[in-house]
Scaffold this active site. Structure first.
Site, PDB file in Angstrom:
ATOM      1  N   MET A 173       0.845  -1.192   0.000  1.00  0.00           N
ATOM      2  CA  MET A 173       0.000   0.000   0.000  1.00  0.00           C
ATOM      3  C   MET A 173       0.882   1.244   0.000  1.00  0.00           C
ATOM      4  O   MET A 173       1.614   1.505   0.954  1.00  0.00           O
ATOM      5  CB  MET A 173      -0.934  -0.010   1.206  1.00  0.00           C
ATOM      6  CG  MET A 173      -1.925  -1.174   1.186  1.00  0.00           C
ATOM      7  SD  MET A 173      -3.129  -1.143   2.560  1.00  0.00           S
ATOM      8  CE  MET A 173      -4.113   0.302   2.096  1.00  0.00           C
ATOM      9  N   SER A 174       0.811   2.000  -1.099  1.00  0.00           N
ATOM     10  CA  SER A 174       1.697   3.152  -1.303  1.00  0.00           C
ATOM     11  C   SER A 174       1.078   4.471  -0.866  1.00  0.00           C
ATOM     12  O   SER A 174       1.762   5.490  -0.840  1.00  0.00           O
ATOM     13  CB  SER A 174       2.057   3.248  -2.780  1.00  0.00           C
ATOM     14  OG  SER A 174       0.900   3.550  -3.547  1.00  0.00           O
ATOM     15  N   GLY A 175      -0.214   4.448  -0.584  1.00  0.00           N
ATOM     16  CA  GLY A 175      -0.921   5.697  -0.326  1.00  0.00           C
ATOM     17  C   GLY A 175      -1.649   6.204  -1.554  1.00  0.00           C
ATOM     18  O   GLY A 175      -2.393   7.186  -1.483  1.00  0.00           O
ATOM     19  N   ASP A 203      -4.615   3.270  -6.523  1.00  0.00           N
ATOM     20  CA  ASP A 203      -4.592   1.912  -7.074  1.00  0.00           C
ATOM     21  C   ASP A 203      -4.375   0.851  -6.000  1.00  0.00           C
ATOM     22  O   ASP A 203      -5.111  -0.136  -5.930  1.00  0.00           O
ATOM     23  CB  ASP A 203      -3.504   1.799  -8.150  1.00  0.00           C
ATOM     24  CG  ASP A 203      -3.809   2.632  -9.381  1.00  0.00           C
ATOM     25  OD1 ASP A 203      -5.002   2.787  -9.699  1.00  0.00           O
ATOM     26  OD2 ASP A 203      -2.865   3.133 -10.015  1.00  0.00           O
ATOM     27  N   SER A 204      -3.379   1.038  -5.163  1.00  0.00           N
ATOM     28  CA  SER A 204      -3.122   0.043  -4.124  1.00  0.00           C
ATOM     29  C   SER A 204      -4.216   0.056  -3.057  1.00  0.00           C
ATOM     30  O   SER A 204      -4.503  -0.972  -2.434  1.00  0.00           O
ATOM     31  CB  SER A 204      -1.752   0.273  -3.486  1.00  0.00           C
ATOM     32  OG  SER A 204      -1.655   1.554  -2.906  1.00  0.00           O
ATOM     33  N   MET A 250       5.914   0.493   2.044  1.00  0.00           N
ATOM     34  CA  MET A 250       7.358   0.403   1.830  1.00  0.00           C
ATOM     35  C   MET A 250       7.981   1.795   1.754  1.00  0.00           C
ATOM     36  O   MET A 250       7.565   2.618   0.946  1.00  0.00           O
ATOM     37  CB  MET A 250       7.654  -0.343   0.523  1.00  0.00           C
ATOM     38  CG  MET A 250       7.349  -1.818   0.574  1.00  0.00           C
ATOM     39  SD  MET A 250       7.616  -2.617  -1.042  1.00  0.00           S
ATOM     40  CE  MET A 250       6.046  -2.240  -1.843  1.00  0.00           C
ATOM     41  N   CYS A 252      13.509  -1.756  -9.751  1.00  0.00           N
ATOM     42  CA  CYS A 252      12.839  -1.668  -8.448  1.00  0.00           C
ATOM     43  C   CYS A 252      11.815  -2.784  -8.291  1.00  0.00           C
ATOM     44  O   CYS A 252      11.704  -3.406  -7.227  1.00  0.00           O
ATOM     45  CB  CYS A 252      12.168  -0.306  -8.291  1.00  0.00           C
ATOM     46  SG  CYS A 252      11.292  -0.109  -6.719  1.00  0.00           S
ATOM     47  N   GLY A 291      -0.901  -2.802  -6.730  1.00  0.00           N
ATOM     48  CA  GLY A 291      -1.863  -2.081  -7.556  1.00  0.00           C
ATOM     49  C   GLY A 291      -1.434  -1.927  -8.998  1.00  0.00           C
ATOM     50  O   GLY A 291      -1.925  -1.031  -9.695  1.00  0.00           O
ATOM     51  N   CYS A 316      10.542   8.033  -6.887  1.00  0.00           N
ATOM     52  CA  CYS A 316      10.467   8.974  -5.774  1.00  0.00           C
ATOM     53  C   CYS A 316      11.735   9.783  -5.594  1.00  0.00           C
ATOM     54  O   CYS A 316      11.683  10.947  -5.240  1.00  0.00           O
ATOM     55  CB  CYS A 316      10.143   8.238  -4.480  1.00  0.00           C
ATOM     56  SG  CYS A 316       9.862   9.335  -3.079  1.00  0.00           S
TER      57      CYS A 316
END
Length: 378
Positions: A15-17, A20-21, A40, A105, A129, A203
């Site tokens: 869950m990236s925020g 989609d996730s 992560m 990655c 996601g 990022c």
């Protein structure tokens, strides 16, 4: 009929925020899985700035987890990311190539370090996601990586280095959905990030000027910008700051070169790099022969099935935002392969990935190392 994970299986979701996730976690809950969210943290330098802030992403992910009804944990993979992804990123740029860190990655962090961590937590599967699909074969046969139903969002290009061990443990719940449907689900659920802008790029660069970022890690080596006839056009600050096909940021926009009868002129594009002489070559016009390639060689090949496909007719992408191009695969040996295209491909770039497809099935690919075509090497 392919084997499917049984309801009640334990799934750890990255869950990236992002939206989609977040919808991925909700869908898995609806399907009866036991879901744990994992956030992560992959980058620490420059964190919590206007360019790259993981704090807000963590707050968004935690808020969604609370609303959806799943527990969430945070894990720091920054050291692994720096060793396995960022170090290679810098090596490739130093060598004059243009790497794709998202590919690395996925292979090294999201589906290796993350997968290992999830399995240690007792996961049966991981989920992300990404817009892609996995076909799990009956009886434990080889899994296939398939394009997403939403062709405009398909991300198999970035996932082509996943192997059988990784795919067998992976779910892509968004694979059959269009992005508009995912947004609608998020809005209907009242998710706090339903309208959040999609993340662009990686990022550690964020939205900052690329040259500004890269110059912090790589020294500048100024040199001349020449046209194909050897005429001086300007000065570059370092070959690492430029990629083939680049149009903006050359500082030679005022150089007219060849002009039309009405006084206008075609734009300049980066076409070649001469590392030995530290020369950057620029050409006029989008379809200049130096920007077109009929052939490429790739190395460091990775095949989803574990075996190289048979030589023959396929399609391929040499960059993410590109339609599949008909090609012929040959010379699959020693981790290298060659592709020949019916139509010349534009700005094929060493360091980027050449990804092979058979219809909707992503077969794998490799890192572009050499080019061939009408204007290459002339």
């Amino acid at each position: 009929m392919a084997d499917q994970p049984a309801p009640g299986a334990r799934v750890v979701v990255g869950m990236s925020g992002g939206v989609d996730s977040s919808v991925t976690a909700w869908l898995l809950r609806q399907q009866g899985y036991r879901v744990l969210g994992l956030f992560m943290k992959n980058w620490e330098d420059d964190d919590d700035t206007e360019y790259c802030s993981s704090r807000q992403d963590w707050l968004d992910a935690a808020s969604v987890a609370d609303l959806v009804g799943v527990d969430i944990e945070a894990v720091n993979f920054a050291a692994e990311y720096k060793d396995r992804v960022f170090a290679e990123f810098l090596r490739e740029y130093s060598a004059g190539r243009t790497p794709n860190p998202d590919v690395l990655c996925n292979a090294e962090i999201k589906f290796k370090a993350f997968l290992d961590h999830a399995l240690a937590l007792g996961a049966d599967y991981i989920a992300t996601g990404h817009y892609a699909r996995v076909r799990h074969a009956p009886g434990g046969g080889p899994s296939q990586l398939l394009k997403a139903a939403d062709a405009s969002k398909d991300q198999t290009y970035f996932l082509h280095r996943l192997d059988q061990q990784q795919l067998r443990r992976t779910l892509f719940p968004l694979g059959l959905l269009r992005k508009t449907e995912v947004r609608r689900i998020a809005q209907d659920l009242g998710l706090p990030n339903a309208a959040k802008k999609d993340s662009t790029g990686i990022c550690f660069i964020g939205e900052r000027p690329f040259r500004e970022f890269l110059n912090r890690y790589l020294p500048m080596h100024p040199g001349p910008i020449l046209d194909p006839e050897g005429r001086a056009l300007g000065q570059h600050q370092g070959l690492a700051f430029h990629t083939l096909g680049q149009r903006k940021g050359l500082g030679i926009g005022g150089v007219r070169g060849l002009q039309r009868p009405d006084g206008t002129a075609d734009a300049w594009y980066v076409a070649r790099k001469d590392l030995e002489r530290n020369v950057l070559y620029a050409v006029q016009g989008h379809d200049h022969p130096w920007l077109l390639s009929h052939r490429l060689t790739a190395e460091d090949a990775s095949w989803v099935s574990g075996m190289a496909p048979a030589p023959g007719q396929y399609t391929a992408k040499t960059r993410y935002r590109q339609a599949d191009a008909a090609c012929t695969l040959s010379a699959t040996a020693d981790g290298r392969f060659e592709l020949s295209f019916r139509q010349a491909q534009w700005a094929v770039t060493p360091g980027q990935s050449a990804v092979l497809y058979a219809g909707d099935v992503c077969l794998g690919g490799g890192v572009i190392s050499g080019l061939g075509g009408p204007g290459v090497g002339k």
